[in-house]
Design an enzyme around this catalytic site. Structure first.
Site, PDB file in Angstrom:
ATOM      1  CG  HIS A   1      -3.600  -6.424   5.727  1.00  0.00           C
ATOM      2  ND1 HIS A   1      -4.686  -5.452   6.129  1.00  0.00           N
ATOM      3  CD2 HIS A   1      -2.688  -6.240   6.385  1.00  0.00           C
ATOM      4  CE1 HIS A   1      -3.739  -4.859   7.616  1.00  0.00           C
ATOM      5  NE2 HIS A   1      -3.217  -4.830   8.224  1.00  0.00           N
TER       6      HIS A   1
ATOM      7  CE1 TYR B   1      -2.094  -4.314   3.946  1.00  0.00           C
ATOM      8  CE2 TYR B   1      -2.144  -5.938   2.278  1.00  0.00           C
ATOM      9  CZ  TYR B   1      -1.663  -5.198   2.688  1.00  0.00           C
ATOM     10  OH  TYR B   1      -0.209  -5.704   3.167  1.00  0.00           O
TER      11      TYR B   1
END
Length: 533
Positions: free
Chosen positions: A280, A219
């Site tokens: 993330h 991410y």
């Protein structure tokens, strides 16, 4: 590292990929390396050496790579030139002898061959052997300098319990050369909680220096996520209102329409909190909430991320967490435990105890098998204080950074409806900050950026050991609480909106009471997406 070529990558680079026949390697690593190869961002003298337990010839391995990178839109010559750079060694990940007698000789032979060619000791030959092809490539190379330092990147596309074993074998076999710069690419998960993460990092820390470790969170390689810091610190209009005085709440979500899809064996060991939220979403939260760093350099950014993560209050499983499991989850053949309590949906409300964010709820939502696929950050601001009567019922302004689908950034503002109305009409409109079609088409994949940054020695978008420790401290107490609950998480239908999380939005920032008529404090987005039934 030493001097690098025009691409920013040393011409004397070798990538050693452990787990070379695995799912991660075939779905992500090879396609990513080939994409960089096609774009001319990798030196033509790169070696890729795969290592795995499976016995196969070099030719059979190149067929595995071929299937992984094949796309009919790409020229066969590009594939052929890349495949010539790929070699294979079979062996056990924990057997020093296999490293010493199989891997080490292959690496030394290939690197010596390359150095000879780069030094001009060979004449280009006509025969199309890998050795002669290398000479031809080196004779036309434009980014080589004799001052370049050799580099080995050890990519560990294997389960984390093998990290220390592999690194120990590299050391004990003499494969890892102190004269050659080494970098280690490590994939999540990094433990199951604070204690296991610390044990893993401590064991690995005896074999790998922190500046050699590149822990991937893909991410952090996404364009919209990387744009958060520029958006904040390069625009006075945003930085001036980026605090509790103007922000009512922050929502970060990662929603998927698919279920575990054959990954149940892995997923059931971890769950959505460990698989998505702890890494993330915590990383995105850190970028949104951190203070301005001294620079955009790796150490300065990491320092501020650690500070804000350590300011996050540990999650209270009873008051601030909603979990669920979709119907049919345990019917997945890869889920061995048919009475599993593993959560496939989680929504958490966390607070940051510092002067900038005190009292502002950050709502993190991660889910599988829900009605839509979406990854975004949504910042909702306070309503206008003392608004005139005509504006008193207007929704709050929002700033949205959507990572997928349809990458975009937009302001949600109130706007007068044009026309000859007898009374003022107001409706919400989007002020879009869109990428051009050309920019959108040329957007690199997250893994492309991250692997290239490993090769260039830029650790900015990788997770430090201190960030790991701080993020686990937020979620470990709640995970321990969930582990002792006798009941399954709340069930929800596959493809639905998931469990109701309305109670996470009952907060002093919204209203002073907990009545169900607090809907006027929520944006249409929050009502449709987050008031789940």
């Amino acid at each position: 590292g030493g001097k690098r070529g025009l691409t920013g990558v040393s011409s004397r680079t070798t990538i050693v990929l452990f787990g070379a026949d695995g799912n991660l390697a075939t779905k992500k690593t090879y396609p990513t390396l080939f994409a960089l190869w096609r774009k001319g961002l990798l030196p033509r003298t790169l070696w890729v050496v795969g290592f795995a337990r499976e016995r196969m010839t070099g030719e059979a391995f190149r067929k595995v790579v071929y299937r992984a990178i094949y796309n009919s839109a790409h020229a066969q010559a590009e594939r052929t030139s890349f495949l010539e750079r790929c070699h294979y060694v079979s062996g056990q990940f924990d057997r020093v002898e296999d490293f010493a007698t199989r891997l080490k000789p292959v690496l030394e032979r290939l690197e010596a061959q390359r150095d000879e060619a780069l030094a001009g000791d060979e004449e280009p030959a006509v025969a199309a052997s890998p050795r002669s092809t290398l000479s031809a490539q080196c004779s036309t190379l434009t980014d080589y300098s004799g001052e370049e330092s050799p580099l080995r990147v050890y990519y560990l596309a294997v389960p984390p319990f093998l990290y220390a074993r592999i690194c120990g074998c590299l050391r004990d076999s003499g494969t890892r050369d102190d004269e050659v710069e080494s970098r280690f690419v490590l994939e999540k998960p990094f433990g199951r909680d604070s204690e296991s993460c610390r044990a893993l990092c401590r064991e690995l820390g005896e074999l790998v220096r922190e500046d050699e470790a590149y822990r991937i969170d893909h991410y952090l390689g996404k364009e919209l996520v990387m744009n958060v810091l520029v958006l904040r610190f390069a625009n006075v209009c945003f930085e001036a209102i980026w605090s509790r005085f103007h922000v009512a709440r922050v929502e970060v979500c990662c929603l998927e329409e698919i279920g575990t899809a054959g990954r149940g064996g892995y997923f059931d060991e971890y769950g959505i909190i460990r698989d998505v939220m702890q890494n993330h979403l915590a990383q995105i939260l850190a970028l949104v909430a951190m203070e301005q760093p001294l620079s955009f350099g790796a150490e300065d950014i990491r320092r501020e991320k650690v500070k804000v993560l350590r300011s996050v209050r540990p999650l209270d499983a009873d008051a601030d967490l909603v979990v669920g499991q979709y119907d049919g989850y345990v019917d997945d053949e890869s889920v061995a435990n048919k009475k599993s309590h593993t959560e496939t949906f989680a929504a958490a409300r966390v607070y940051i105890d510092n002067p900038r964010w005190a009292g502002v709820p950050f709502v993190l939502t991660a889910a599988k098998a829900v009605s839509q696929k979406k990854v975004e950050v949504r910042i909702t601001f306070h309503k206008v204080a003392g608004a005139v009567a005509e504006c008193s019922h207007c929704d709050a302004n929002e700033l949205v950074l959507r990572v997928q689908p349809d990458e975009c950034i937009y302001w949600r503002v109130q706007n007068r409806v044009p026309g000859l109305h007898s009374k003022v009409k107001i409706e919400p409109r989007r002020m879009n900050l869109l990428y051009t079609p050309t920019e959108s088409r040329g957007m690199p994949e997250a893994y492309e950026r991250l692997i290239l940054e490993v090769l260039r020695g830029d650790a900015t978008n990788f997770v430090s050991v201190d960030e790991l420790d701080a993020a686990w401290a937020i979620f470990t107490p709640a995970l321990a609480d969930l582990a002792h609950r006798p009941d399954r998480p709340e069930r929800y239908a596959f493809g639905s909106d998931g469990p109701c999380i309305r109670r996470l939005f009952r907060h002093p920032n919204f209203r002073d009471d907990d009545d169900d008529d607090d809907d006027d404090t929520l944006s249409p987005h929050s009502l449709s997406l987050l008031s789940r039934r």
